[in-house]
Design a protein around this motif. Sequence first.
Motif, PDB file in Angstrom:
ATOM      1  N   ALA A 170      34.955  45.269  53.899  1.00 30.46           N
ATOM      2  CA  ALA A 170      34.009  45.376  51.777  1.00 30.46           C
ATOM      3  C   ALA A 170      35.981  45.160  51.679  1.00 30.46           C
ATOM      4  N   GLN A 171      36.348  43.987  51.375  1.00 32.22           N
ATOM      5  CA  GLN A 171      37.696  44.552  49.850  1.00 32.22           C
ATOM      6  C   GLN A 171      37.736  44.517  48.602  1.00 32.22           C
ATOM      7  N   VAL A 172      39.051  45.063  48.623  1.00 32.84           N
ATOM      8  CA  VAL A 172      38.722  45.337  47.101  1.00 32.84           C
ATOM      9  C   VAL A 172      39.954  45.226  46.391  1.00 32.84           C
ATOM     10  N   GLY A 173      39.903  44.030  45.831  1.00 35.09           N
ATOM     11  CA  GLY A 173      41.583  44.199  44.370  1.00 35.09           C
ATOM     12  C   GLY A 173      40.796  44.016  43.307  1.00 35.09           C
ATOM     13  N   ALA A 233      39.628  51.955  42.964  1.00 41.83           N
ATOM     14  CA  ALA A 233      39.877  51.064  44.560  1.00 41.83           C
ATOM     15  C   ALA A 233      39.437  52.652  45.422  1.00 41.83           C
ATOM     16  N   SER A 234      40.076  52.917  45.834  1.00 43.92           N
ATOM     17  CA  SER A 234      39.873  54.108  47.175  1.00 43.92           C
ATOM     18  C   SER A 234      38.887  54.653  47.224  1.00 43.92           C
ATOM     19  N   VAL A 276      35.123  43.475  44.402  1.00 44.12           N
ATOM     20  CA  VAL A 276      34.378  43.920  45.846  1.00 44.12           C
ATOM     21  C   VAL A 276      33.684  42.557  46.355  1.00 44.12           C
ATOM     22  N   TRP A 277      34.766  42.594  47.065  1.00 51.71           N
ATOM     23  CA  TRP A 277      34.711  41.249  48.140  1.00 51.71           C
ATOM     24  C   TRP A 277      33.671  41.208  49.830  1.00 51.71           C
ATOM     25  N   ALA A 310      43.326  38.647  44.223  1.00 51.25           N
ATOM     26  CA  ALA A 310      43.634  40.131  44.610  1.00 51.25           C
ATOM     27  C   ALA A 310      42.080  40.559  45.766  1.00 51.25           C
ATOM     28  N   ALA A 311      40.971  40.465  45.420  1.00 45.86           N
ATOM     29  CA  ALA A 311      40.247  40.967  46.592  1.00 45.86           C
ATOM     30  C   ALA A 311      40.407  40.521  47.950  1.00 45.86           C
TER      31      ALA A 311
END
Length: 569
Positions: A183-186, A131-132, A21-22, A197-198
């Motif tokens: 936030a972005q998840v990868g 991830a969702s 998580v970024w 990836a995040a």
Amino acid sequence: MADGAKTGTVGTPGTPRVLVVWCPDWPVAAVEGAGTDGRPVAVTVGGRILACSEVARAAGVRQGQRLKLAQRLCPALELRDRDPEAETRRFEPVAAAVEAFTPRVEVLRPGLCAIPVKGPGRYFGGEEALASKVRTAVAAALAGEWATGSAHPGHPADGAHPADADPAGLDHPSGPRAEAPHAQVGVADGLFAAVLAARAGVLVPAGRTAEFLAPYPVAALGDEVSAELLDRLGLPTVGAFAALPAEAVADRFGPAGTAAHRLARGLQPRPPVPREEGPDLSVEQRFDPPEPLAEPLVFVARPLAERLHERLAGAGLTCGRVAVEVVCADGRTASRLWRHEGRLSATALAERVRWQLQAWQSTGAFDAPGEGRDGAPEGAHDAGFTALRLVPDGLAPDQGWQLALWGQAVVDDRVERAVARVQAVLGHAGLRRIEPAGGRGPGEQAVRVPWGEPHEPGAPVDAPWPGRLRDVWPAVVYRAPVPVAVVDADGRPVTVDGRAGVSARPSTVVVRGRELLVDGWTGPWPAVEYWWDQSLARRRARFQVASADGRALLLTVEGGEWFMEAGYD
């Protein structure tokens, strides 16, 4: 790479699947609190840009840039000092939201955390579903944190004008509020690929991590020296580097190149080595009777960290991660895993314990509703804290270091103890040391680094640096050059042409409305920088001027404008 990770697929052998998580630009979000709302804002450390807002980035501001260059590219840039405690405190709700899916949350740094995918992925119906759900939980945590109104307005950093700090009143609690940071998840095979990836906001299918990494430049592997060499050899991308035979990479680049080559192929930096379970190296401090407040735990963090280091040294090991655990009398526990690249000193570890305890306090992790006596939460006196525990993780053999002769190690130990006492009062970044850096001006040749933190110069110190100022060094160096006026005997401005020719002898220097008669001067020392890049190119010249009242100044002329850069005693 589409979000197409298949449930039940197997990743690269020996490489675990990791979800990251970024939160982009987290240092900016932490100090701004209410959001930048379209303003160019940057957080600085050691005279360089640590992070910046999207508006500043669109203007050309980048991480690692010097302040002068960043302000030149974006004159409206607002500067903020970094606040590590605010970063940790405001990231705690995010880490807690991720912790709801698995207790094995690893905080790489505030704004970036990771969890293993294997167990949670099976429980929540696959990687895509996990991830969702994580993305939704983190978004709700950020929205809740920013909706509380607990803004922490930043303050102008060195060189920023106070009038530019809040031009529209956006930092005022009653002013307009911006949206919470996103936030972005990868997900990918291994931590390195999962972080990338995040940043891209994708789920890399299992077994296709090498394909995902292939288009990235070799600089993404983290070794600038090797990246420059590989680029000159015609291998500018990670995929081109990964295609090389492993034996040839080991022969040419050694262990560091081998680790980078494994990362490029989507593997762990080193092959997994089975190891028998060793002794328990964790340390803890128990409290009987239970402590009703968290402050005593902060005070015991330093000696507890020293005990941990003694145990690790006795076993010949070091750790790159430490779990901070707190136990309450009513049975509740809280744990957070912290990562630190390189050797984790006792001072740095104690500082992270303090940040984590303050973060738990600010989020009310142990509070009951209402307020009790002494300002403590209601119910805290009945429960309280019974133990603080530090558990090392990521153990590795200690390579040791060479001690100095003639008792120097004893002197250094006393210095470290004195520094620890000062940092306990001022904070980890409150005490800094001066380190040499590359550059031509006096303000560029030295940077301030928090004591105990490693320093890697952004530019080589021993480079030739044509036009560099020589001894004697100025006694006072201004963080932001002071505008001045330099005129000749007839009152005309003194100029310097392209061949370093001076139009007339300087007669008077006007500093903040005060006139200083010039008694002597020397120069100019011209300096032409980045002549090969028109966006960064600059030409300037320096003068040393002695005034009639005994003062000596270092002046700089650039673009027809004069500045006072430093002063001599």
